[in-house]
Design an enzyme around this catalytic site. Structure first.
Site, short mmCIF file in Angstrom:
data_model
loop_
_atom_site.label_atom_id
_atom_site.label_comp_id
_atom_site.label_asym_id
_atom_site.label_seq_id
_atom_site.Cartn_x
_atom_site.Cartn_y
_atom_site.Cartn_z
N CYS A 1 1.02 -1.21 0.03
CA CYS A 1 -0.10 0.06 0.05
C CYS A 1 1.10 1.12 -0.16
O CYS A 1 1.86 1.41 1.07
CB CYS A 1 -0.91 -0.12 1.24
SG CYS A 1 -1.85 1.52 1.32
N CYS B 1 -4.68 6.95 -3.73
CA CYS B 1 -3.97 5.43 -3.98
C CYS B 1 -2.71 5.71 -4.57
O CYS B 1 -2.60 6.15 -5.57
CB CYS B 1 -5.11 4.78 -4.84
SG CYS B 1 -4.48 2.96 -5.01
N1 LIG Z 1 -6.54 -1.64 -1.74
C1 LIG Z 1 -5.10 -2.06 -2.55
C2 LIG Z 1 -4.03 -1.92 -1.37
C3 LIG Z 1 -4.28 -0.39 -0.79
C4 LIG Z 1 -3.65 0.26 -2.04
C5 LIG Z 1 -3.73 1.88 -1.79
N2 LIG Z 1 -4.23 2.21 -0.64
C6 LIG Z 1 -2.31 2.25 -2.00
O1 LIG Z 1 -1.92 3.53 -1.44
O2 LIG Z 1 -1.51 1.67 -2.75
C7 LIG Z 1 -5.51 -3.52 -2.79
O3 LIG Z 1 -5.90 -4.38 -1.88
O4 LIG Z 1 -4.93 -3.98 -3.82
#
Ligand SMILES: N[C@H](CCC[C@H](N)C(=O)O)C(=O)O
Length: 279
Positions: free
Chosen positions: A81, A215
């Protein structure tokens, strides 16, 4: 149970110091599974409320500063993440676990990071992306073209007109669960090009099952796709997020090094009571 709430450009997380296994002991005393604990903590109204939960733990390899476990708000485990990693580094810096050059272990590999501006900004060197390919799929009876890339977690990136009014949640959900991305599904990033070195993004996030305000791995995926497809011509790429913050993405042409940099905000220090889990 002590925790700290932080967000990276609006992507928010509850962070616990679990180096002595305190969280495991707490969860066991509640007769909950770790997944149930995560869902309850991340719930708005009855919990703290967040897009994800992070446990800071002792590293497997002593050369690294810490290991983490990352959970989406639905309790699913994700290998990486981007925004969460920036928040974890800020937390570890303020707890005195690390200095300004940081290495920590994730399921995606060892992440290197640098604390900037006393933690108000963090720059992360992500693991090498892989699997970049063009993908076409049918959504609502029409053909959709985009690109897939794994930047620690899977992302499908597509260009849209009128990004501001696009139906990110229902359209994103259909792509997130599309059979093309089985098993495991994907995060979905919708982008528009602003200039030769700037894009805007909105993301439907797997495991949050909603649009998030930012994200990190999605911003990286989108910047790489936009550059490789000639939509932007210069690096670093500015990525304007839904929440309004700008993430700064830089990378080598061969993707051997990929950097994510942006602001981190500490929201509050908190204490979780057992009765929060009786609801
Ligand atoms: N929800 C994503 C993980 C968190 C990604 C996002 N919050 C970031 O900042 O990279 C997944 O399960 O693939």
């Amino acid at each position: 149970m002590r925790f700290v709430k932080l967000h990276g450009s609006g992507n928010d997380f509850v962070v616990f110091d679990n180096r002595q296994g305190e969280v495991y002991d707490f969860v066991k005393s509640l007769n909950l599974s770790l997944k149930e604990f995560v869902v309850k903590v991340c719930a708005f109204h009855t919990g703290v409320g967040a897009d994800g939960l992070i446990l800071i733990e002792n590293p497997e390899n002593y050369e690294n500063h810490f290991k983490w476990q990352f959970f989406n708000s639905d309790g699913s485990v994700a290998s990486m993440c981007g925004n969460g990693s920036r928040c974890a580094v800020r937390f570890a810096y303020e707890e005195g676990i690390v200095d300004k050059q940081v290495r920590f272990e994730t399921l995606a590999g060892v992440i290197h990071a640098e604390v900037l501006d006393e933690g108000k900004r963090v720059k992360v060197l992500l693991t090498k992306p892989n699997g970049l390919k063009d993908v076409s799929l049918r959504v609502r009876g029409t053909s959709v073209e985009g690109s897939f890339i794994n930047t620690g977690v899977p992302h499908f990136v597509m260009l849209v007109d009128n990004l501001e009014s696009f139906d990110v949640i229902s359209y994103g959900r259909e792509i997130r669960f599309h059979q093309v991305f089985e098993p495991g599904g994907t995060n979905v990033d919708f982008i528009k090009v602003n200039s030769e070195d700037s894009i805007s993004i909105r993301t439907y996030e797997r495991g949050v099952e909603n649009e998030t305000l930012a994200c990190g791995t999605g911003a990286v995926a989108s910047a790489i796709v936009a550059y490789k497809r000639g939509l932007v011509k210069r690096k670093p790429v500015e990525v304007r997020t839904k929440g309004g913050d700008i993430l700064r993405i830089d990378f080598d042409d061969d993707l051997s090094r990929v950097f994510l940099e942006g602001s981190v905000y500490k929201v509050f220090d908190g204490f979780l009571h057992k009765e929060a889990f009786y609801y």
